[in-house]
Design an enzyme around this catalytic site. Structure first.
Site, mmCIF file in Angstrom:
data_model
loop_
_atom_site.group_PDB
_atom_site.id
_atom_site.type_symbol
_atom_site.label_atom_id
_atom_site.label_comp_id
_atom_site.label_asym_id
_atom_site.label_seq_id
_atom_site.Cartn_x
_atom_site.Cartn_y
_atom_site.Cartn_z
ATOM 1 N N ALA A 1 8.441 3.001 3.856
ATOM 2 C CA ALA A 1 9.003 3.743 4.983
ATOM 3 C C ALA A 1 10.528 3.639 4.912
ATOM 4 C CB ALA A 1 8.480 3.184 6.296
ATOM 5 N N GLY B 1 4.839 1.378 3.124
ATOM 6 C CA GLY B 1 4.165 2.626 3.478
ATOM 7 C C GLY B 1 3.568 3.339 2.288
ATOM 8 N N GLU C 1 0.332 1.699 1.691
ATOM 9 C CA GLU C 1 -0.533 2.070 2.824
ATOM 10 C C GLU C 1 -1.062 3.498 2.702
ATOM 11 O OE1 GLU C 1 1.163 -0.647 6.464
ATOM 12 O OE2 GLU C 1 2.538 0.800 5.562
ATOM 13 N N GLU D 1 6.808 -6.252 4.008
ATOM 14 C CA GLU D 1 7.403 -6.121 5.335
ATOM 15 C C GLU D 1 7.891 -7.425 5.951
ATOM 16 O OE1 GLU D 1 4.779 -2.454 4.872
ATOM 17 O OE2 GLU D 1 4.650 -4.581 4.338
#
Length: 258
Positions: free
Chosen positions: A63, A108, A111, A131
């Site tokens: 992200a 992300g 994910e 993260e």
């Protein structure tokens, strides 16, 4: 579309996250465009999708940290929901989605690959949920899907220690189905997608729905889901053609998706 492209090749759709200068990082705009692309897939003409990233270095590097760095608690939760809604849409999309992971799949990126049905990757692929090194948790399903795919212990190790893994380790733990040279990745993704597309589309969709829904309930309820999926296929022309072809010892003339 500024950051996401879509191509149709026969029964196969190819979705490409196209932000290579930012290593295809996910910001709000990219998430919105992914959502829009999936909303506009023609399910009459498309039987499988491939999701990949532009360039040779990165599938999705994560992200967008720049966008996230100033979020409040409420904004962070809203951003997590935005990503989760899009990824859940991919996960529950009626037709199979193959992630062709061509490089970094971090945060992300890992994910979104896990929201796909099947993951294959290039030899230079790197997976991870880094993260906690940024002071946050995974926010787009990483704490949930990774444990379901590779097991709780390995998922906790990767997430708690922010440990990245290379392609061979991803294959060893079952995070990916296969590893290919970079130059062969899309060819192999298309080969798999076309193999899926040659089978009865109604049956393939019913299998995806049954697997996904069955994993969320106990076995007694899960087999009822399968029974209903199994029974529903007997209303289709494709079932009649498939079984008649078998009994007549001939090849299927072509499933019609009806």
């Amino acid at each position: 579309m500024e950051f996401v492209t879509y191509e149709q090749e026969g029964f196969v759709g190819i979705v490409t996250i196209n932000r290579p200068k930012a290593l295809n990082a996910l910001n709000s705009k990219v998430l919105e465009e992914i959502d829009e692309v999936f909303s506009n897939v023609n399910l009459e003409e498309t039987r499988a999708l491939i999701l990949t990233g532009a360039g040779e270095k990165s599938f999705v590097a994560g992200a967008d940290i720049g966008e996230m760095s100033t979020l409040t608690k409420e904004q962070g939760e809203a951003f997590g929901k935005k990503g989760n809604d899009v990824f859940r849409k991919i996960e529950t999309f009626p037709i199979p989605v193959i992630a062709a992971v061509n490089g970094f799949a971090l945060g992300g990126g890992c994910e979104i690959s896990m929201s796909c049905d099947i993951r294959i990757c290039s030899e230079n692929a790197v997976f991870g949920q880094p993260e906690v090194g940024l002071g946050i948790t995974p926010g787009f399903g990483g704490t949930q899907r990774l444990a379901r795919i590779v097991g709780v212990g390995k998922a906790k190790e990767m997430i708690y220690a922010a440990t990245n893994i290379k392609a061979d380790e991803a294959y060893r733990i079952g995070l990916v189905n296969a590893v290919y040279p970079q130059t062969e990745l899309m060819e192999m993704a298309k080969k798999l997608a076309n193999k899926i597309s040659k089978n009865a589309p109604i049956a393939v969709r019913a299998c995806k729905k049954a697997i996904n829904e069955g994993l969320d309930v106990d076995m007694d309820k899960a087999i009822v889901i399968e029974e209903k999926a199994f029974g529903s296929c007997f209303e289709s022309e494709d079932q009649r053609e498939g079984m008649n072809a078998f009994l007549e010892k001939r090849k299927v003339e072509g499933f019609k998706n009806r």
